[in-house]
Design a protein around this motif. Sequence first.
Motif, short mmCIF file in Angstrom:
data_model
loop_
_atom_site.label_atom_id
_atom_site.label_comp_id
_atom_site.label_asym_id
_atom_site.label_seq_id
_atom_site.Cartn_x
_atom_site.Cartn_y
_atom_site.Cartn_z
N GLY A 7 -57.08 -26.34 -86.16
CA GLY A 7 -56.85 -26.63 -84.75
C GLY A 7 -57.33 -25.49 -83.87
O GLY A 7 -56.60 -24.51 -83.68
N THR A 62 -51.23 -24.54 -88.65
CA THR A 62 -51.69 -25.69 -87.88
C THR A 62 -51.31 -25.51 -86.42
O THR A 62 -50.20 -25.08 -86.11
CB THR A 62 -51.11 -27.02 -88.41
OG1 THR A 62 -49.69 -26.89 -88.55
CG2 THR A 62 -51.70 -27.35 -89.76
N CYS A 63 -52.25 -25.82 -85.53
CA CYS A 63 -52.01 -25.73 -84.08
C CYS A 63 -52.68 -26.94 -83.46
O CYS A 63 -53.86 -26.90 -83.09
CB CYS A 63 -52.57 -24.43 -83.53
SG CYS A 63 -52.06 -24.07 -81.83
N LEU A 64 -51.94 -28.03 -83.37
CA LEU A 64 -52.50 -29.35 -83.09
C LEU A 64 -51.85 -30.00 -81.88
O LEU A 64 -50.76 -29.59 -81.46
CB LEU A 64 -52.34 -30.23 -84.34
CG LEU A 64 -53.05 -29.67 -85.59
CD1 LEU A 64 -52.55 -30.33 -86.85
CD2 LEU A 64 -54.56 -29.84 -85.44
N SER A 70 -50.29 -33.53 -86.70
CA SER A 70 -49.74 -32.67 -87.75
C SER A 70 -49.44 -33.46 -89.01
O SER A 70 -49.68 -33.01 -90.14
CB SER A 70 -48.48 -31.97 -87.25
OG SER A 70 -48.78 -31.05 -86.22
N GLU A 89 -46.40 -24.11 -88.80
CA GLU A 89 -46.67 -25.07 -87.74
C GLU A 89 -46.54 -24.38 -86.40
O GLU A 89 -45.42 -24.05 -85.95
CB GLU A 89 -45.69 -26.24 -87.84
CG GLU A 89 -45.73 -27.23 -86.68
CD GLU A 89 -47.05 -27.97 -86.56
OE1 GLU A 89 -48.06 -27.31 -86.24
OE2 GLU A 89 -47.04 -29.20 -86.77
N SER A 91 -47.91 -25.72 -83.61
CA SER A 91 -47.99 -26.74 -82.56
C SER A 91 -46.64 -26.84 -81.85
O SER A 91 -45.60 -26.49 -82.40
CB SER A 91 -48.33 -28.10 -83.18
OG SER A 91 -49.32 -28.01 -84.17
N THR A 93 -43.99 -29.25 -81.20
CA THR A 93 -43.71 -30.51 -81.88
C THR A 93 -42.22 -30.82 -81.83
O THR A 93 -41.42 -30.06 -81.28
CB THR A 93 -44.23 -30.45 -83.33
OG1 THR A 93 -44.17 -31.76 -83.90
CG2 THR A 93 -43.42 -29.48 -84.18
#
Length: 320
Positions: A7, A62-64, A70, A89, A91, A93
């Motif tokens: 991401g 992850t950076c979504l 994700s 994670e 992101s 979320t």
Amino acid sequence: MKVGFIGLGNVGGKLSGSLLRNGINLSVYDLNEALVAQVAKRGATAAEGPAQLMETCDVVITCLPSPASSDQVMQQMLPEIGPGKIWMEMSTTDEAEVKRLGAMVEQAGGTAVDSPVSGGCHRADTGNISIFAGCDRETFDRIAPLLKTMGRRILHTGPIGSASVLKVITNYLATANLLTCCEALVTAKAAGMDLNTAYEAIKISSGTSFVHETESQVILNGSRDISFTMDLVSKDIGLFQAVADRHNVPLEINPLMIKIFKDGEERFGSRELSPNIIKRLEEATGLDITAPGFPPEMTDDEPEEPGYEVVPTGRETAFN
């Protein structure tokens, strides 16, 4: 430690840049091949996909843009997760979703962390952003060097999911600040105030905030560019609403904010820059809320400094 990063958007591209700038062995992946190529030119290794990253790296970040994204990435990584593997994670979320995915990681023998950031893209770019981390203490100590490379102020918030709750709380507050700053600036102009003077009056008073000192500047410039869009605001305050609903908190302000941003998306488009929510009031009043001397985008003029752990007020030691 080998790190994978998935991401490379407005935030992820800058966080990965901090890792590269500080000599971390980094591999990257994004659906946008041009973004991957840009980071690879700066020294990262381009990966074939999420599964390969989890197979070859010790930590995958992850950076979504959404919980659904994700989940899709996790389904690809899951067969490669085992003992010693860490999923971070970063992101913004949903608490319940990061717990669900985290349980899948732990069942496979790996370790999961929710570690969202806060402070704006301009601070993500310099490594001076704040980072929350939800995980056990042993895991926090393992990943602390990475967190302190990407950010300055690092807060261990408790178990997985706790960081995501606090992140959507802070984004709710930032959104409320943005909307009140918009109303304040439009009212100042309508009352005949000079907007440069109004900006300073708010800045040096009890009415100031991080949002005023940053976003009000790009509003007054007219660019309204903070690299954040209305659909992302709607997602974040929707996640905050979900937390409140799960705990039976009868919110009054947030439902109104959701309505305002839904209207903004319908009028101006979901990918419109979020500070342009002020256009609703500009159109209603016929006023132009701009002034000379303000920058088109925010830059962080603080030098990059090593990160450090923040100990919560009232506690003698960090969260255990």
